[in-house]
Design a protein around this motif. Structure first.
Motif, PDB file in Angstrom:
ATOM      1  N   LEU A  30      -7.507  11.994  -0.314  1.00 41.88           N
ATOM      2  CA  LEU A  30      -6.327  11.175  -0.527  1.00 41.88           C
ATOM      3  C   LEU A  30      -6.706  10.038  -1.457  1.00 41.88           C
ATOM      4  O   LEU A  30      -7.841   9.554  -1.425  1.00 41.88           O
ATOM      5  CB  LEU A  30      -5.788  10.592   0.777  1.00 41.88           C
ATOM      6  N   LYS A  31      -5.749   9.600  -2.254  1.00 41.24           N
ATOM      7  CA  LYS A  31      -5.953   8.422  -3.077  1.00 41.24           C
ATOM      8  C   LYS A  31      -4.884   7.399  -2.716  1.00 41.24           C
ATOM      9  O   LYS A  31      -3.692   7.609  -2.945  1.00 41.24           O
ATOM     10  CB  LYS A  31      -5.868   8.756  -4.564  1.00 41.24           C
ATOM     11  N   LEU A  32      -5.304   6.321  -2.118  1.00 39.60           N
ATOM     12  CA  LEU A  32      -4.393   5.254  -1.768  1.00 39.60           C
ATOM     13  C   LEU A  32      -4.207   4.317  -2.960  1.00 39.60           C
ATOM     14  O   LEU A  32      -5.042   4.282  -3.866  1.00 39.60           O
ATOM     15  CB  LEU A  32      -4.918   4.462  -0.569  1.00 39.60           C
ATOM     16  N   SER A  33      -3.120   3.580  -2.916  1.00 36.67           N
ATOM     17  CA  SER A  33      -2.865   2.565  -3.932  1.00 36.67           C
ATOM     18  C   SER A  33      -2.478   1.267  -3.258  1.00 36.67           C
ATOM     19  O   SER A  33      -1.859   1.272  -2.196  1.00 36.67           O
ATOM     20  CB  SER A  33      -1.723   2.991  -4.856  1.00 36.67           C
ATOM     21  N   CYS A  34      -2.835   0.185  -3.903  1.00 36.19           N
ATOM     22  CA  CYS A  34      -2.418  -1.141  -3.462  1.00 36.19           C
ATOM     23  C   CYS A  34      -1.899  -1.852  -4.691  1.00 36.19           C
ATOM     24  O   CYS A  34      -2.674  -2.138  -5.611  1.00 36.19           O
ATOM     25  CB  CYS A  34      -3.584  -1.894  -2.839  1.00 36.19           C
ATOM     26  N   ALA A  35      -0.616  -2.113  -4.703  1.00 37.61           N
ATOM     27  CA  ALA A  35      -0.003  -2.765  -5.848  1.00 37.61           C
ATOM     28  C   ALA A  35       0.487  -4.152  -5.465  1.00 37.61           C
ATOM     29  O   ALA A  35       0.901  -4.390  -4.329  1.00 37.61           O
ATOM     30  CB  ALA A  35       1.162  -1.929  -6.367  1.00 37.61           C
ATOM     31  N   ALA A  36       0.447  -5.053  -6.431  1.00 39.14           N
ATOM     32  CA  ALA A  36       0.951  -6.399  -6.220  1.00 39.14           C
ATOM     33  C   ALA A  36       2.402  -6.445  -6.669  1.00 39.14           C
ATOM     34  O   ALA A  36       2.694  -6.265  -7.861  1.00 39.14           O
ATOM     35  CB  ALA A  36       0.134  -7.410  -6.994  1.00 39.14           C
ATOM     36  N   SER A  37       3.309  -6.644  -5.706  1.00 40.37           N
ATOM     37  CA  SER A  37       4.721  -6.755  -6.070  1.00 40.37           C
ATOM     38  C   SER A  37       5.073  -8.173  -6.501  1.00 40.37           C
ATOM     39  O   SER A  37       6.105  -8.393  -7.131  1.00 40.37           O
ATOM     40  CB  SER A  37       5.601  -6.350  -4.886  1.00 40.37           C
ATOM     41  N   GLU A  72       0.827  -1.193   0.000  1.00 44.42           N
ATOM     42  CA  GLU A  72       0.000   0.000   0.000  1.00 44.42           C
ATOM     43  C   GLU A  72       0.866   1.248   0.000  1.00 44.42           C
ATOM     44  O   GLU A  72       1.982   1.243   0.529  1.00 44.42           O
ATOM     45  CB  GLU A  72      -0.910   0.051   1.240  1.00 44.42           C
ATOM     46  N   SER A  73       0.325   2.323  -0.557  1.00 49.65           N
ATOM     47  CA  SER A  73       1.002   3.619  -0.539  1.00 49.65           C
ATOM     48  C   SER A  73      -0.042   4.708  -0.646  1.00 49.65           C
ATOM     49  O   SER A  73      -1.217   4.439  -0.927  1.00 49.65           O
ATOM     50  CB  SER A  73       2.013   3.724  -1.681  1.00 49.65           C
ATOM     51  N   GLY A  74       0.390   5.941  -0.445  1.00 53.55           N
ATOM     52  CA  GLY A  74      -0.494   7.080  -0.629  1.00 53.55           C
ATOM     53  C   GLY A  74      -1.044   7.682   0.638  1.00 53.55           C
ATOM     54  O   GLY A  74      -1.748   8.695   0.590  1.00 53.55           O
ATOM     55  N   GLY A  75      -0.741   7.081   1.773  1.00 59.71           N
ATOM     56  CA  GLY A  75      -1.232   7.638   3.020  1.00 59.71           C
ATOM     57  C   GLY A  75      -0.513   8.925   3.378  1.00 59.71           C
ATOM     58  O   GLY A  75       0.465   9.319   2.740  1.00 59.71           O
ATOM     59  N   GLY A  76      -1.014   9.601   4.403  1.00 59.00           N
ATOM     60  CA  GLY A  76      -0.389  10.838   4.836  1.00 59.00           C
ATOM     61  C   GLY A  76      -1.290  11.615   5.760  1.00 59.00           C
ATOM     62  O   GLY A  76      -2.295  11.100   6.262  1.00 59.00           O
ATOM     63  N   ILE A 119     -13.807   2.887  -4.664  1.00 57.92           N
ATOM     64  CA  ILE A 119     -12.774   1.900  -4.941  1.00 57.92           C
ATOM     65  C   ILE A 119     -12.771   1.575  -6.428  1.00 57.92           C
ATOM     66  O   ILE A 119     -13.832   1.440  -7.040  1.00 57.92           O
ATOM     67  CB  ILE A 119     -12.982   0.615  -4.087  1.00 57.92           C
ATOM     68  N   SER A 120     -11.601   1.504  -6.987  1.00 53.97           N
ATOM     69  CA  SER A 120     -11.461   1.139  -8.395  1.00 53.97           C
ATOM     70  C   SER A 120     -10.219   0.275  -8.550  1.00 53.97           C
ATOM     71  O   SER A 120      -9.401   0.191  -7.636  1.00 53.97           O
ATOM     72  CB  SER A 120     -11.365   2.387  -9.281  1.00 53.97           C
ATOM     73  N   ARG A 121     -10.100  -0.351  -9.696  1.00 55.46           N
ATOM     74  CA  ARG A 121      -8.939  -1.191  -9.920  1.00 55.46           C
ATOM     75  C   ARG A 121      -8.509  -1.125 -11.372  1.00 55.46           C
ATOM     76  O   ARG A 121      -9.331  -0.926 -12.268  1.00 55.46           O
ATOM     77  CB  ARG A 121      -9.215  -2.629  -9.498  1.00 55.46           C
ATOM     78  N   ASP A 122      -7.225  -1.277 -11.561  1.00 48.27           N
ATOM     79  CA  ASP A 122      -6.641  -1.309 -12.899  1.00 48.27           C
ATOM     80  C   ASP A 122      -5.869  -2.619 -12.982  1.00 48.27           C
ATOM     81  O   ASP A 122      -4.704  -2.687 -12.588  1.00 48.27           O
ATOM     82  CB  ASP A 122      -5.731  -0.090 -13.094  1.00 48.27           C
ATOM     83  N   ASN A 123      -6.526  -3.646 -13.456  1.00 45.86           N
ATOM     84  CA  ASN A 123      -5.897  -4.965 -13.462  1.00 45.86           C
ATOM     85  C   ASN A 123      -4.639  -5.034 -14.329  1.00 45.86           C
ATOM     86  O   ASN A 123      -3.663  -5.665 -13.909  1.00 45.86           O
ATOM     87  CB  ASN A 123      -6.904  -6.031 -13.876  1.00 45.86           C
ATOM     88  N   PRO A 124      -4.592  -4.397 -15.500  1.00 45.33           N
ATOM     89  CA  PRO A 124      -3.336  -4.440 -16.261  1.00 45.33           C
ATOM     90  C   PRO A 124      -2.169  -3.830 -15.483  1.00 45.33           C
ATOM     91  O   PRO A 124      -1.019  -4.237 -15.690  1.00 45.33           O
ATOM     92  CB  PRO A 124      -3.660  -3.626 -17.513  1.00 45.33           C
ATOM     93  N   LYS A 125      -2.465  -2.856 -14.622  1.00 41.93           N
ATOM     94  CA  LYS A 125      -1.418  -2.246 -13.803  1.00 41.93           C
ATOM     95  C   LYS A 125      -1.258  -2.935 -12.456  1.00 41.93           C
ATOM     96  O   LYS A 125      -0.448  -2.506 -11.638  1.00 41.93           O
ATOM     97  CB  LYS A 125      -1.697  -0.755 -13.595  1.00 41.93           C
ATOM     98  N   ASN A 126      -2.090  -3.963 -12.232  1.00 41.73           N
ATOM     99  CA  ASN A 126      -1.975  -4.723 -10.988  1.00 41.73           C
ATOM    100  C   ASN A 126      -2.162  -3.852  -9.750  1.00 41.73           C
ATOM    101  O   ASN A 126      -1.450  -4.025  -8.752  1.00 41.73           O
ATOM    102  CB  ASN A 126      -0.599  -5.400 -10.928  1.00 41.73           C
TER     103      ASN A 126
END
Length: 123
Positions: free
Chosen positions: A18-25, A6-10, A70-77
Motif C-alpha cells: 500500500l502507498k499512503l499519502s499525507c497532504a496538507a490541505s 491522510e489517504s490510501g489505507g485499505g 518514506i518520501s516527500r514531494d514538497n511542491p505537491k505538499n
C-alpha cells in the motif's frame, strides 16, 4: 498552522503493498519534518517512519525497516510512505504528523496531526 489529511489505507493481503499519502490541505509541509505513527486497537501509538523537512534524512522503526519507505514531494505538499511486504501485525490506523523541532520518534514532538487512515492486513 497545518491541516493534514491522510489517504490510501485499505484492506490488503499479507505480502501485499500500500502507498499512503499525507497532504496538507492548509499550510505548507516544506518547512516541517514529517512523521508517521500507527495505533492498533488496545495498543499504544508507535513510531513508524520520519523524514527531515527536505527529505534527505529518513528514519524507520525496526519493525518496518526494509519494508517501508518514506518520501516527500514538497511542491505537491505531500508525504508518502510506501509499504511493502505487509504483515498482519502492521494492521493499525496510520497517522501523519508535522514537527518543527524535537525528536523524530517521540509523538509529543509533533505539533499537527491528521485524522488517520486505516490499514488492515489479512493473513
Amino acid at each position: 498552522q497545518v491541516q493534514l489529511v491522510e489517504s490510501g489505507g485499505g484492506l490488503v493481503q499479507a505480502g501485499g503493498s500500500l502507498k499512503l499519502s499525507c497532504a496538507a490541505s492548509l499550510g505548507t509541509l516544506a518547512r516541517y519534518a514529517m512523521g508517521w505513527f500507527r495505533q492498533a486497537p488496545g495498543k499504544e501509538r508507535e513510531f513508524v517512519a520520519a523524514s527531515s523537512w527536505e527529505g534527505s534524512s529518513t528514519w524507520y522503526a525496526n519493525s518496518v525497516k526494509g519494508r517501508f519507505t518514506i518520501s516527500r514531494d514538497n511542491p505537491k505538499n505531500t508525504v508518502y510512505p510506501q509499504m511493502n511486504n505487509l504483515k498482519p501485525e502492521d494492521t493499525a490506523r496510520y497517522y501523519c504528523a508535522s514537527r518543527v523541532s524535537g525528536t523524530y520518534y517521540v509523538g509529543a514532538s509533533y505539533n499537527y496531526w491528521g485524522q488517520g487512515t486505516q490499514v488492515t492486513v489479512s493473513s
